[in-house]
Scaffold this motif. Structure first.
Motif, PDB file in Angstrom:
ATOM      1  N   ILE A 191      -9.056  -6.442   3.705  1.00 36.22           N
ATOM      2  CA  ILE A 191      -8.289  -5.414   4.400  1.00 36.22           C
ATOM      3  C   ILE A 191      -8.908  -4.058   4.083  1.00 36.22           C
ATOM      4  N   ASP A 192      -9.528  -3.440   5.071  1.00 35.74           N
ATOM      5  CA  ASP A 192     -10.061  -2.071   4.949  1.00 35.74           C
ATOM      6  C   ASP A 192      -9.015  -1.147   5.560  1.00 35.74           C
ATOM      7  N   TRP A 193      -8.447  -0.257   4.758  1.00 42.73           N
ATOM      8  CA  TRP A 193      -7.347   0.564   5.242  1.00 42.73           C
ATOM      9  C   TRP A 193      -7.594   2.041   4.970  1.00 42.73           C
ATOM     10  N   LYS A 194      -6.890   2.856   5.766  1.00 39.64           N
ATOM     11  CA  LYS A 194      -6.867   4.307   5.513  1.00 39.64           C
ATOM     12  C   LYS A 194      -5.479   4.804   5.874  1.00 39.64           C
ATOM     13  N   GLY A 195      -5.056   5.846   5.191  1.00 41.93           N
ATOM     14  CA  GLY A 195      -3.736   6.398   5.427  1.00 41.93           C
ATOM     15  C   GLY A 195      -3.634   7.787   4.841  1.00 41.93           C
ATOM     16  N   LEU A 196      -2.434   8.312   4.813  1.00 40.34           N
ATOM     17  CA  LEU A 196      -2.205   9.651   4.284  1.00 40.34           C
ATOM     18  C   LEU A 196      -1.400   9.561   2.993  1.00 40.34           C
ATOM     19  N   ASN A 197      -1.792  10.380   2.036  1.00 38.50           N
ATOM     20  CA  ASN A 197      -1.114  10.420   0.746  1.00 38.50           C
ATOM     21  C   ASN A 197       0.147  11.255   0.826  1.00 38.50           C
ATOM     22  N   ARG A 236      -5.529 -23.491   5.713  1.00 34.56           N
ATOM     23  CA  ARG A 236      -5.801 -22.250   6.430  1.00 34.56           C
ATOM     24  C   ARG A 236      -5.492 -21.066   5.530  1.00 34.56           C
ATOM     25  N   SER A 237      -5.875 -19.880   5.986  1.00 33.90           N
ATOM     26  CA  SER A 237      -5.548 -18.631   5.302  1.00 33.90           C
ATOM     27  C   SER A 237      -4.595 -17.844   6.189  1.00 33.90           C
ATOM     28  N   GLU A 238      -3.645 -17.144   5.543  1.00 37.07           N
ATOM     29  CA  GLU A 238      -2.624 -16.424   6.292  1.00 37.07           C
ATOM     30  C   GLU A 238      -2.393 -15.044   5.686  1.00 37.07           C
ATOM     31  N   LEU A 239      -2.026 -14.094   6.537  1.00 36.21           N
ATOM     32  CA  LEU A 239      -1.538 -12.796   6.086  1.00 36.21           C
ATOM     33  C   LEU A 239      -0.114 -12.668   6.610  1.00 36.21           C
ATOM     34  N   ARG A 240       0.818 -12.390   5.685  1.00 31.80           N
ATOM     35  CA  ARG A 240       2.229 -12.314   6.048  1.00 31.80           C
ATOM     36  C   ARG A 240       2.797 -10.946   5.696  1.00 31.80           C
ATOM     37  N   ASN A 241       3.736 -10.486   6.517  1.00 36.18           N
ATOM     38  CA  ASN A 241       4.457  -9.236   6.300  1.00 36.18           C
ATOM     39  C   ASN A 241       5.896  -9.610   5.985  1.00 36.18           C
ATOM     40  N   LYS A 258      -1.470  -1.588  12.291  1.00 40.14           N
ATOM     41  CA  LYS A 258      -0.557  -0.652  11.630  1.00 40.14           C
ATOM     42  C   LYS A 258       0.170  -1.383  10.508  1.00 40.14           C
ATOM     43  N   LEU A 259       0.099  -0.836   9.295  1.00 39.98           N
ATOM     44  CA  LEU A 259       0.805  -1.394   8.149  1.00 39.98           C
ATOM     45  C   LEU A 259       1.865  -0.408   7.694  1.00 39.98           C
ATOM     46  N   ASP A 260       2.895  -0.923   7.044  1.00 38.72           N
ATOM     47  CA  ASP A 260       4.033  -0.120   6.636  1.00 38.72           C
ATOM     48  C   ASP A 260       4.082  -0.014   5.116  1.00 38.72           C
ATOM     49  N   ARG A 261       4.371   1.169   4.609  1.00 40.94           N
ATOM     50  CA  ARG A 261       4.401   1.377   3.159  1.00 40.94           C
ATOM     51  C   ARG A 261       5.546   0.627   2.498  1.00 40.94           C
ATOM     52  N   THR A 262       6.623   0.337   3.210  1.00 43.53           N
ATOM     53  CA  THR A 262       7.782  -0.310   2.601  1.00 43.53           C
ATOM     54  C   THR A 262       7.736  -1.833   2.677  1.00 43.53           C
ATOM     55  N   SER A 263       6.703  -2.391   3.252  1.00 44.76           N
ATOM     56  CA  SER A 263       6.599  -3.844   3.390  1.00 44.76           C
ATOM     57  C   SER A 263       5.833  -4.450   2.223  1.00 44.76           C
ATOM     58  N   ASN A 264       6.224  -5.663   1.874  1.00 44.28           N
ATOM     59  CA  ASN A 264       5.451  -6.460   0.922  1.00 44.28           C
ATOM     60  C   ASN A 264       4.611  -7.438   1.730  1.00 44.28           C
ATOM     61  N   TYR A 265       3.318  -7.419   1.502  1.00 47.56           N
ATOM     62  CA  TYR A 265       2.397  -8.292   2.226  1.00 47.56           C
ATOM     63  C   TYR A 265       1.959  -9.422   1.311  1.00 47.56           C
ATOM     64  N   ILE A 295       0.857  -1.183   0.000  1.00 48.32           N
ATOM     65  CA  ILE A 295       0.000   0.000   0.000  1.00 48.32           C
ATOM     66  C   ILE A 295       0.889   1.228   0.000  1.00 48.32           C
ATOM     67  N   ASN A 296       0.683   2.092  -0.963  1.00 50.45           N
ATOM     68  CA  ASN A 296       1.515   3.282  -1.119  1.00 50.45           C
ATOM     69  C   ASN A 296       0.882   4.461  -0.380  1.00 50.45           C
ATOM     70  N   ALA A 297       1.052   4.479   0.936  1.00 51.79           N
ATOM     71  CA  ALA A 297       0.518   5.552   1.779  1.00 51.79           C
ATOM     72  C   ALA A 297       1.343   5.598   3.068  1.00 51.79           C
ATOM     73  N   GLU A 298       1.180   6.668   3.804  1.00 50.28           N
ATOM     74  CA  GLU A 298       1.836   6.828   5.103  1.00 50.28           C
ATOM     75  C   GLU A 298       0.809   6.631   6.214  1.00 50.28           C
ATOM     76  N   ASN A 299       1.278   6.281   7.403  1.00 56.71           N
ATOM     77  CA  ASN A 299       0.414   6.128   8.588  1.00 56.71           C
ATOM     78  C   ASN A 299      -0.808   5.252   8.288  1.00 56.71           C
ATOM     79  N   ILE A 300      -0.574   4.068   7.776  1.00 57.04           N
ATOM     80  CA  ILE A 300      -1.661   3.167   7.378  1.00 57.04           C
ATOM     81  C   ILE A 300      -2.209   2.453   8.600  1.00 57.04           C
ATOM     82  N   GLU A 301      -3.511   2.529   8.760  1.00 58.40           N
ATOM     83  CA  GLU A 301      -4.217   1.813   9.817  1.00 58.40           C
ATOM     84  C   GLU A 301      -5.303   0.987   9.142  1.00 58.40           C
ATOM     85  N   ALA A 302      -5.418  -0.292   9.528  1.00 59.99           N
ATOM     86  CA  ALA A 302      -6.320  -1.187   8.811  1.00 59.99           C
ATOM     87  C   ALA A 302      -7.139  -2.041   9.764  1.00 59.99           C
TER      88      ALA A 302
END
Length: 130
Positions: free
Chosen positions: A124-130, A90-95, A70-77, A44-51
């Motif tokens: 994943i419902d997210w919001k952040g700053l552009n 099972r289902s998994e979410l990985r950082n 809290k999600l990070d813009r530099t991480s691949n999920y 996700i290409n945003a800052e201060n991501i909360e999901a």
């Protein structure tokens, strides 16, 4: 007199143009939904991501809801749907390939066509700053 009025109008337009900046910080948001078997990579290409992360395991399995993540813009999920483990899936979410959240499957389907079953999903419902 015309020069003074023209210069005044020109100054007003210049001030309006300069004061309107395109570098304003804006809140952006979105929803990611993964509901097909397999590994889905995203970032996700945003800052201060909360999901809010909702994970439902395959075959009407376990439901997990995680808020204020809290999600990070530099991480691949990686959203992995229907990961095979010993005797179950099972289902998994990985950082960056490190396990963050998981949900186990429900009872396995027995018949041939139903063996594919319900893959479950990760939302994943997210919001952040552009």
């Amino acid at each position: 007199m015309k020069k003074i009025v023209a210069m005044g109008v020109l100054c007003c337009y210049a001030l309006l143009f300069i004061s309107c900046s395109t570098n304003d910080v804006k809140e952006i948001s979105g929803t990611l939904l993964f509901n097909d078997f397999g590994d889905h990579e995203f970032h996700i290409n945003a800052e201060n991501i909360e999901a809010t992360v909702t994970i439902v395991g395959p075959n009407n399995g376990e439901v997990q809801v995680f808020e204020n993540v809290k999600l990070d813009r530099t991480s691949n999920y990686h959203a992995k749907i229907g990961v095979e483990t010993i005797g179950t899936s099972r289902s998994e979410l990985r950082n960056n390939l490190v396990l963050m959240f998981e949900a186990d499957s429900g009872s396995e389907a027995k018949s041939g066509l139903n063996s594919l079953g319900d893959p479950g999903y990760i939302k994943i419902d997210w919001k952040g700053l552009n």
